[in-house]
Design an enzyme around this catalytic site. Sequence first.
Site, short mmCIF file in Angstrom:
data_model
loop_
_atom_site.label_atom_id
_atom_site.label_comp_id
_atom_site.label_asym_id
_atom_site.label_seq_id
_atom_site.Cartn_x
_atom_site.Cartn_y
_atom_site.Cartn_z
N GLY A 187 104.34 28.98 -44.61
CA GLY A 187 103.88 29.74 -43.46
C GLY A 187 103.91 28.95 -42.18
O GLY A 187 103.25 27.91 -42.07
N ALA A 188 104.69 29.42 -41.20
CA ALA A 188 104.79 28.74 -39.90
C ALA A 188 104.04 29.50 -38.82
O ALA A 188 104.48 29.57 -37.68
CB ALA A 188 106.26 28.59 -39.50
N ILE A 191 97.99 28.75 -38.44
CA ILE A 191 97.35 27.80 -39.36
C ILE A 191 98.34 26.77 -39.86
O ILE A 191 98.05 25.57 -39.89
CB ILE A 191 96.71 28.56 -40.53
CG1 ILE A 191 95.57 29.46 -40.03
CG2 ILE A 191 96.15 27.58 -41.57
CD1 ILE A 191 95.01 30.39 -41.09
N VAL A 244 109.48 31.73 -50.85
CA VAL A 244 109.05 30.95 -52.01
C VAL A 244 109.00 31.86 -53.23
O VAL A 244 108.37 32.93 -53.20
CB VAL A 244 107.68 30.31 -51.74
CG1 VAL A 244 107.17 29.61 -53.00
CG2 VAL A 244 107.77 29.32 -50.58
N VAL A 276 99.82 31.65 -45.43
CA VAL A 276 100.63 32.83 -45.13
C VAL A 276 99.83 33.92 -44.42
O VAL A 276 100.34 35.04 -44.24
CB VAL A 276 101.24 33.40 -46.43
CG1 VAL A 276 102.22 32.40 -47.04
CG2 VAL A 276 100.16 33.78 -47.44
N ASP A 318 87.29 40.04 -37.86
CA ASP A 318 88.44 39.97 -38.76
C ASP A 318 88.47 41.08 -39.80
O ASP A 318 89.53 41.38 -40.35
CB ASP A 318 88.45 38.63 -39.50
CG ASP A 318 88.85 37.47 -38.63
OD1 ASP A 318 89.00 37.68 -37.41
OD2 ASP A 318 89.00 36.35 -39.15
N HIS A 450 95.18 19.96 -6.08
CA HIS A 450 96.31 19.07 -6.34
C HIS A 450 95.80 17.63 -6.47
O HIS A 450 94.97 17.20 -5.68
CB HIS A 450 97.32 19.13 -5.20
CG HIS A 450 98.43 18.13 -5.31
ND1 HIS A 450 99.49 18.31 -6.17
CD2 HIS A 450 98.62 16.93 -4.70
CE1 HIS A 450 100.30 17.26 -6.07
NE2 HIS A 450 99.80 16.42 -5.18
#
Length: 471
Positions: A187-188, A191, A244, A276, A318, A450
């Site tokens: 999983g990319a 996480i 996989v 994943v 979630d 700045h």
Amino acid sequence: MKDYDVIVIGAGPGGYVAAIRAAQLGLKTACVDKWSDAKGKASPGGTCLNVGCIPSKALLDSSHHYHDVTHLLPAHGINTESVSLDLGAMMARKDKVVQNLTRGVLGLFRKNKIDFVHGSATLAGDQVVNVAGADGEQTQLRGTNIILASGSVPIAIDAAPVDGEHIVDNEGALAFDAVPPKLGIIGAGVIGLELGSVWNRLGSEVTILEAMESFLPAADAAIAKDAAKLFRKQGLDIRLGCKVTATRVNEGTVVVRYDDEEGARTLEVDRLVVAVGRRAYTDGLGLEAAGVALDERGRIAVDANCRTGQAGIWAVGDATAGPMLAHKASEEGIAVAEMIAGQSAHIDHALVPWVIYTHPEIAWVGRTAEQLKADGVEFTSGSFPFAAIGRAQGAGITDGSVRVYACAKTDRILGAHILGSNASELIAEAVTAMAFHGSAEDLARTVHAHPTLSEALHEAALAAGSGAIHI
């Protein structure tokens, strides 16, 4: 049985924040949560504080310091030949940070006179919540309003069953007792990239297998492309289009079998992290008996104001649809508490910022160029590289850029995307501007100090109009 105006189930960022806001508004409030620390004591804060946002960021910062000392400080004229890694001390610091924050939540409960119940909650109907206490006691609570904030858990895959030792989820990857010489990650996503960054900086040879053909498809394509180049330059071996198919542990080595465009392939690593994604956690809540419906993806079904189909029962975070982000859950929790108290509240999910805490960081809010094109929206764009910013040059953090997209007719900012150091902090300015329907010109005419990194956002806004100054 105790009666409450509000009972919150779950003490993660959505739950504990909802409880605090409800109590601040004069509502008699209880919060139920089952998280425990290694000693069995209550550890509120949910995944975020215990095994997610906070410990991962602690390790990201520690590993970043280590990498800077070993790779970057010599360029500043600082000799670092005798530097060594004490992983045990690093992990102990991470655990201390978690402990301080979870205890802080308990302190906030006491301060706001919230009854905290340590145990597992189940809806029993008629606004009653049964709690199986951590000490074995059974308690019943009744609430005029119940807020479900049960969070999420890692998604498991049959091809790589987690054993907690050789094959782990994100929680296990935050507690390695040694740096794995070779680390594999499935999983990319957020996480996978964050954990891969931690262990890569500490010395692991990291290989990330991603099933999708594109890298970070949720992010702006130009930003994602630049990020992929930088991460690979740092040493992350990111392989796309890899599915996989099986794993096995052979004498302490994890053998990963996967398919890519070239056919069946094999990868051998010392540890494997399954990252994943996550799924809504609703196990044991008794939703069906209480008449609370789930959507097609197993999330608690809610309307735009976080109401379930049952009167007096709400859900946030979630466990519901939308991005699984702690700040999204917190804002929903606050809004629900305010609606329960009779106040007006609004949740603009289109302005929830996303952040990936790699180095450089990635942050964005609003729509990507690809989304705008797909929707047929005419827009102007402005980009500016950090390499042209004096503060970035002086600090040696020149990787990345800022992109601003604005409506071609109204100049209203439609999206802002940042790849660069401190992107997680810089994106807040764009969120604020967009919340007030600001234009690219508004941002361009705002005076920025700045030298600062924020000047890159200023210049990108200028570039979306009449043109940037310093490039």
